[in-house]
Design an enzyme around this catalytic site. Structure first.
Site, PDB file in Angstrom:
ATOM      1  N   GLY A  89       0.859  -1.195   0.000  1.00 38.23           N
ATOM      2  CA  GLY A  89       0.000   0.000   0.000  1.00 38.23           C
ATOM      3  C   GLY A  89       0.890   1.237   0.000  1.00 38.23           C
ATOM      4  O   GLY A  89       2.028   1.206  -0.463  1.00 38.23           O
ATOM      5  N   ARG A  90       0.338   2.323   0.555  1.00 40.10           N
ATOM      6  CA  ARG A  90       1.076   3.600   0.534  1.00 40.10           C
ATOM      7  C   ARG A  90       2.463   3.471   1.159  1.00 40.10           C
ATOM      8  O   ARG A  90       3.451   3.947   0.598  1.00 40.10           O
ATOM      9  CB  ARG A  90       0.313   4.660   1.332  1.00 40.10           C
ATOM     10  N   ILE A  91       2.530   2.833   2.348  1.00 47.55           N
ATOM     11  CA  ILE A  91       3.824   2.804   3.054  1.00 47.55           C
ATOM     12  C   ILE A  91       4.791   1.855   2.346  1.00 47.55           C
ATOM     13  O   ILE A  91       5.967   2.177   2.147  1.00 47.55           O
ATOM     14  CB  ILE A  91       3.620   2.435   4.548  1.00 47.55           C
ATOM     15  N   THR A 108       7.203  -2.563  11.059  1.00 47.08           N
ATOM     16  CA  THR A 108       6.647  -1.299  11.579  1.00 47.08           C
ATOM     17  C   THR A 108       5.130  -1.267  11.351  1.00 47.08           C
ATOM     18  O   THR A 108       4.524  -0.198  11.385  1.00 47.08           O
ATOM     19  CB  THR A 108       7.293  -0.065  10.890  1.00 47.08           C
ATOM     20  N   ARG A 120       2.099  -4.064  12.346  1.00 50.73           N
ATOM     21  CA  ARG A 120       1.393  -4.450  13.557  1.00 50.73           C
ATOM     22  C   ARG A 120       2.091  -5.682  14.148  1.00 50.73           C
ATOM     23  O   ARG A 120       2.515  -6.578  13.415  1.00 50.73           O
ATOM     24  CB  ARG A 120      -0.069  -4.792  13.273  1.00 50.73           C
ATOM     25  N   GLU A 144       1.636  -5.163  23.204  1.00 51.67           N
ATOM     26  CA  GLU A 144       2.319  -3.871  23.376  1.00 51.67           C
ATOM     27  C   GLU A 144       1.883  -3.253  24.690  1.00 51.67           C
ATOM     28  O   GLU A 144       0.684  -3.158  24.923  1.00 51.67           O
ATOM     29  CB  GLU A 144       1.957  -2.906  22.242  1.00 51.67           C
ATOM     30  N   HIS A 176       6.627   1.693  19.243  1.00 52.10           N
ATOM     31  CA  HIS A 176       5.559   2.075  18.308  1.00 52.10           C
ATOM     32  C   HIS A 176       5.606   3.588  18.021  1.00 52.10           C
ATOM     33  O   HIS A 176       4.634   4.318  18.297  1.00 52.10           O
ATOM     34  CB  HIS A 176       4.187   1.651  18.847  1.00 52.10           C
TER      35      HIS A 176
HETATM   36  C1  DGY Z   1      -1.144   3.874  12.811  1.00 47.96           C
HETATM   37  O1  DGY Z   1      -1.492   5.029  12.512  1.00 47.96           O
HETATM   38  O2  DGY Z   1      -1.859   2.904  12.591  1.00 47.96           O
HETATM   39  C2  DGY Z   1       0.210   3.714  13.425  1.00 47.96           C
HETATM   40  O3  DGY Z   1       0.429   2.445  13.880  1.00 47.96           O
HETATM   41  C3  DGY Z   1       0.473   4.731  14.507  1.00 47.96           C
HETATM   42  O4  DGY Z   1       0.686   5.932  13.888  1.00 47.96           O
END
Ligand code: DGY
Length: 325
Positions: free
Chosen positions: A154-156, A235, A237, A266, A285
């Site tokens: 996706g975007r990230i 980064t 979940r 967490e 996080h």
């Molecule tokens: C999100 O936005 O889902 C991140 O895990 C925290 O910014």
């Protein structure tokens, strides 16, 4: 005192005047999230809820109130029972887009730090162990020219690919849907099924949402497929990686290292065996934690909240089908 009431589950890094002119605003003042019991009480008297990923917004809570809107300050929303909100025609807002670059930057920081052993090096120096320049001190793999596997595109995931291109990496990706050939070409990425991606990659970075089909997506079998020299970055979940498998993989040298910004649970309990590993970097996080990004996320979340309270469509809505009822 204004009739409309909202509850915000943590202090936000922006001013709230506009919201205060429309509603009576209560902000939970503690560092820890409000206990579920308190949320259950609050929800009975409020019209709008602004929540974070640490708040469990479950069916019981949604059905206990008369909420007009739920606005989450995050791009992920696995803490919210979306089906329950939709059934009650409650729009749920979220904050996509504004955190893409901050999260991709932090992912890159973790990748570089794990590869070049930055955290170990700092610990080594502070422990007084730096005696001289040594040819084989704290060696790590090259990042430039290595093969990167991106899981979730996706975007990230795509922002990671753009960074990797600058490091002349071979970039593999896997996702539910293959993207358009033009996008693949412009980003210089190759589509691979997960198993092949794991076999080929020097670095594997996870960017899928938390869902039933991504729960423990990376477990013993997937670590078996990875190179012994591989480094895993998460980064996204914590639930995507089985923590027991991660421990075994790192402790037994099935992979070389990992760096994670998210864990299951967490935070990790203080006796978690993961905390004993030198080849694991753990951050609390903070992927989206640039000042500018957090301020934009809060601004978007407030805008969604106000839209819900005033009967407008939310600009970023997880369940737009509520408008078709
Ligand atoms: C999100 O936005 O889902 C991140 O895990 C925290 O910014």
């Amino acid at each position: 005192m204004l009739q409309t009431k909202v509850f915000i589950t943590r202090r936000l890094p922006i001013e709230l005047e506009q919201l205060r002119s429309l509603a009576t605003v209560e902000v939970w003042p503690e560092r820890q999230p409000p206990p579920h019991k308190i949320l259950l009480e609050k929800v009975k008297e409020i019209d709008g809820l602004l929540c974070l990923l640490t708040d469990q917004i479950d069916r019981q809570l949604i059905e206990s109130g008369k909420l007009k809107v739920i606005s989450q300050m995050a791009v992920g929303y696995d803490n919210i029972d979306i089906a329950a909100a939709t059934a009650r025609q409650i729009p749920v807002g979220y904050t996509p887009g504004v955190l893409t670059d901050a999260t991709a930057d932090f992912t890159w920081a973790l990748l570089m730090a794990a590869a070049r052993r930055v955290v170990e090096a700092d610990r080594f120096t502070r422990a007084g162990l730096w005696q001289t320049w040594e040819p084989d001190l704290l060696l790590g793999p090259n990042v430039t020219g290595a093969t990167l596997g991106i899981v979730g595109f996706g975007r990230i995931g795509q922002a990671i690919a753009r960074r990797a291109k600058g490091f002349e990496m071979r970039i593999l990706y896997t996702s539910r849907q293959r993207c358009q050939p033009e996008l693949e070409q412009s980003l210089g990425v190759e589509f691979y099924p997960l198993e092949h991606l794991l076999e080929e990659s020097d670095f594997v970075t996870l960017h899928t949402p938390s869902a039933d089909d991504t729960y423990h997506l990376i477990s013993d079998r997937q670590f078996e497929l990875m190179k012994q020299s591989a480094i895993l970055i998460n980064t996204a979940r914590g639930t995507i990686v089985d923590p027991d498998s991660l421990y075994r993989a790192l402790a037994n040298g099935k992979i070389a290292g990992a760096a994670v910004d998210v864990t299951e649970p967490e935070p990790l309990p203080s006796d978690s065996p993961l905390l004993t590993l030198d080849n694991l970097i753990i951050a609390p996080h903070i992927g989206s934690a640039s000042r500018q990004t957090r301020s934009k996320m809060a601004t978007m979340a407030i805008a969604n909240l106000i839209a819900g309270l005033t009967g407008d469509h939310l600009a970023d809505c997880v369940n737009p089908e509520v408008y078709n009822f």
